[in-house]
Design a protein around this motif. Structure first.
Motif, PDB file in Angstrom:
ATOM      1  N   VAL A  45       2.001   6.651  -6.953  1.00 41.58           N
ATOM      2  CA  VAL A  45       1.058   7.715  -7.309  1.00 41.58           C
ATOM      3  C   VAL A  45       1.739   9.072  -7.250  1.00 41.58           C
ATOM      4  O   VAL A  45       1.632   9.884  -8.181  1.00 41.58           O
ATOM      5  CB  VAL A  45      -0.174   7.693  -6.374  1.00 41.58           C
ATOM      6  N   GLY A  46       2.445   9.342  -6.159  1.00 46.19           N
ATOM      7  CA  GLY A  46       3.131  10.623  -6.020  1.00 46.19           C
ATOM      8  C   GLY A  46       4.170  10.839  -7.106  1.00 46.19           C
ATOM      9  O   GLY A  46       4.267  11.934  -7.691  1.00 46.19           O
ATOM     10  N   GLN A  47       4.932   9.795  -7.402  1.00 50.28           N
ATOM     11  CA  GLN A  47       5.985   9.908  -8.428  1.00 50.28           C
ATOM     12  C   GLN A  47       5.388  10.155  -9.806  1.00 50.28           C
ATOM     13  O   GLN A  47       5.850  11.017 -10.563  1.00 50.28           O
ATOM     14  CB  GLN A  47       6.837   8.622  -8.429  1.00 50.28           C
ATOM     15  N   ALA A  61       1.244   4.340  -2.800  1.00 54.16           N
ATOM     16  CA  ALA A  61       1.255   5.773  -2.521  1.00 54.16           C
ATOM     17  C   ALA A  61       2.468   6.447  -3.155  1.00 54.16           C
ATOM     18  O   ALA A  61       2.368   7.531  -3.733  1.00 54.16           O
ATOM     19  CB  ALA A  61       1.251   6.005  -1.014  1.00 54.16           C
ATOM     20  N   THR A  62       3.619   5.780  -3.060  1.00 46.91           N
ATOM     21  CA  THR A  62       4.846   6.319  -3.666  1.00 46.91           C
ATOM     22  C   THR A  62       4.724   6.399  -5.183  1.00 46.91           C
ATOM     23  O   THR A  62       5.122   7.399  -5.799  1.00 46.91           O
ATOM     24  CB  THR A  62       6.050   5.433  -3.289  1.00 46.91           C
ATOM     25  N   SER A 107       0.832  -1.211   0.000  1.00 45.62           N
ATOM     26  CA  SER A 107       0.000   0.000   0.000  1.00 45.62           C
ATOM     27  C   SER A 107       0.862   1.254   0.000  1.00 45.62           C
ATOM     28  O   SER A 107       0.573   2.221  -0.715  1.00 45.62           O
ATOM     29  CB  SER A 107      -0.914  -0.004   1.230  1.00 45.62           C
ATOM     30  N   ASN A 108       1.922   1.243   0.795  1.00 45.95           N
ATOM     31  CA  ASN A 108       2.841   2.383   0.806  1.00 45.95           C
ATOM     32  C   ASN A 108       3.550   2.534  -0.533  1.00 45.95           C
ATOM     33  O   ASN A 108       3.824   3.648  -0.984  1.00 45.95           O
ATOM     34  CB  ASN A 108       3.869   2.220   1.925  1.00 45.95           C
ATOM     35  N   ASN A 124      -3.628   9.309  -0.260  1.00 45.08           N
ATOM     36  CA  ASN A 124      -2.614   9.989   0.544  1.00 45.08           C
ATOM     37  C   ASN A 124      -1.380  10.317  -0.281  1.00 45.08           C
ATOM     38  O   ASN A 124      -0.782  11.380  -0.135  1.00 45.08           O
ATOM     39  CB  ASN A 124      -2.226   9.120   1.747  1.00 45.08           C
ATOM     40  N   GLY A 125      -0.992   9.395  -1.159  1.00 45.06           N
ATOM     41  CA  GLY A 125       0.167   9.623  -2.017  1.00 45.06           C
ATOM     42  C   GLY A 125      -0.038  10.772  -2.973  1.00 45.06           C
ATOM     43  O   GLY A 125       0.918  11.452  -3.364  1.00 45.06           O
ATOM     44  N   THR A 133      -5.524  13.892   1.392  1.00 43.75           N
ATOM     45  CA  THR A 133      -5.716  13.186   2.658  1.00 43.75           C
ATOM     46  C   THR A 133      -7.127  13.360   3.212  1.00 43.75           C
ATOM     47  O   THR A 133      -7.523  12.648   4.134  1.00 43.75           O
ATOM     48  CB  THR A 133      -4.698  13.675   3.701  1.00 43.75           C
ATOM     49  N   GLN A 136      -4.432   4.534   0.527  1.00 41.65           N
ATOM     50  CA  GLN A 136      -3.055   5.032   0.558  1.00 41.65           C
ATOM     51  C   GLN A 136      -2.714   5.782  -0.723  1.00 41.65           C
ATOM     52  O   GLN A 136      -1.898   6.714  -0.706  1.00 41.65           O
ATOM     53  CB  GLN A 136      -2.077   3.883   0.764  1.00 41.65           C
ATOM     54  N   ALA A 137      -3.333   5.398  -1.823  1.00 44.48           N
ATOM     55  CA  ALA A 137      -3.111   6.109  -3.083  1.00 44.48           C
ATOM     56  C   ALA A 137      -3.595   7.551  -2.979  1.00 44.48           C
ATOM     57  O   ALA A 137      -2.949   8.475  -3.492  1.00 44.48           O
ATOM     58  CB  ALA A 137      -3.830   5.385  -4.221  1.00 44.48           C
TER      59      ALA A 137
END
Length: 268
Positions: free
Chosen positions: A121-123, A118-119, A114-115, A201-202, A206, A198-199
């Motif tokens: 998605v952010g990238q 999130a990473t 899940s983390n 949040n990424g 939030t 988590q996506a």
């Protein structure tokens, strides 16, 4: 060693668990600082990098407020569920506690995936690739569902054996096994729900997962657990069903909101 004693280390009982926890977490922090300052990884910090940037700090606080709220909502709901479970005696409560601890251990790989989502998605959003960000979430969700589905089969088949490793009291084993089996029924939904929230949040959104957590846990799970377990008299299984159905609801809401795509427009 600290709980039961080992060599010169005296037996501390429950206090030993607290001592070991502090040592373990403290060692991990020192290890992280070593990586950051001595350059064992890709990121290396120098003394000149340690400056106060209030604009960035305020932005981080603003983004993190939703994450803090999510944590508080989830933690408080578990506390209230524990209170409801205490109505059914110490043995039932012990079985429930063991089952939840076992589940938290097996959930660690899922949290990692899940983390990772999130990473990704952010990238990808940073690289102006929102469609690739979305694909990465669904692909991660699929892999997480495969893992969680495999774990759930293990729980459904070997629940009593797993609980008996920790406590052989028949009532404890019965309660803990039932908890594992009922909650495992919603594991595949939980796999997707975990990744998708988590996506958000990424992506820096939030607020959406905070709303989802609030609806699923406070407005649905807790009232359902109370009514089914105490008012209708279903007992502990009412709490277990409430947990499972709340996770299903969380996954459904998360996927519906995620497909709307508004998270792609969030500016951090």
């Amino acid at each position: 060693m600290f709980i039961f004693g080992f060599g010169p280390i005296p037996e501390m009982g429950v206090k030993g668990a607290a001592v070991a926890t502090n040592i373990g977490r403290g060692t991990a922090v020192l290890f992280q600082l070593g990586i950051l300052f001595f350059g064992w990884g890709k990121i290396k910090l120098l003394a000149k990098d340690l400056v106060l940037n209030f604009k960035v700090m305020l932005n981080l606080i603003n983004v993190s407020l939703g994450g803090i709220a999510q944590f508080l909502i989830g933690t408080s709901s578990w506390i209230f569920l524990m209170r409801i479970m205490s109505e059914f005696g110490s043995e039932v409560l012990a079985g429930y506690t063991i089952a939840i601890r076992v589940m938290m251990f097996t959930l660690m790989p899922s949290w990692g995936m899940s983390n990772a989502a999130a990473t990704l998605v952010g990238q990808n959003l940073g690289a102006k690739q929102p469609d690739r960000a979305e694909r990465s979430v669904w692909k991660t969700g699929k892999y997480n569902a495969i893992f969680m589905g495999t774990v759930s089969l293990g729980y459904l088949i070997f629940a009593k054996t797993i609980i008996s490793w920790f406590n052989a009291t028949p009532e404890v084993v019965k309660s803990g096994a039932l908890c594992l089996q009922v909650i495992a029924l919603g594991y595949i939904f939980y796999a997707y729900g975990m990744v998708v929230t988590q996506a958000f949040n990424g992506a820096g959104d939030t607020k959406t997962p905070t709303k989802i957590n609030l609806i699923s846990f406070w407005f649905f799970q807790l009232p359902l657990a109370y009514i089914s377990a105490l008012v209708l008299g279903w007992g502990a299984i009412g709490v277990f069903l409430a947990i499972t159905l709340a996770e299903v609801l969380l996954a459904v809401l998360a996927m519906i909101w995620f497909k709307k795509g508004k998270w792609k427009e969030v500016q951090v």
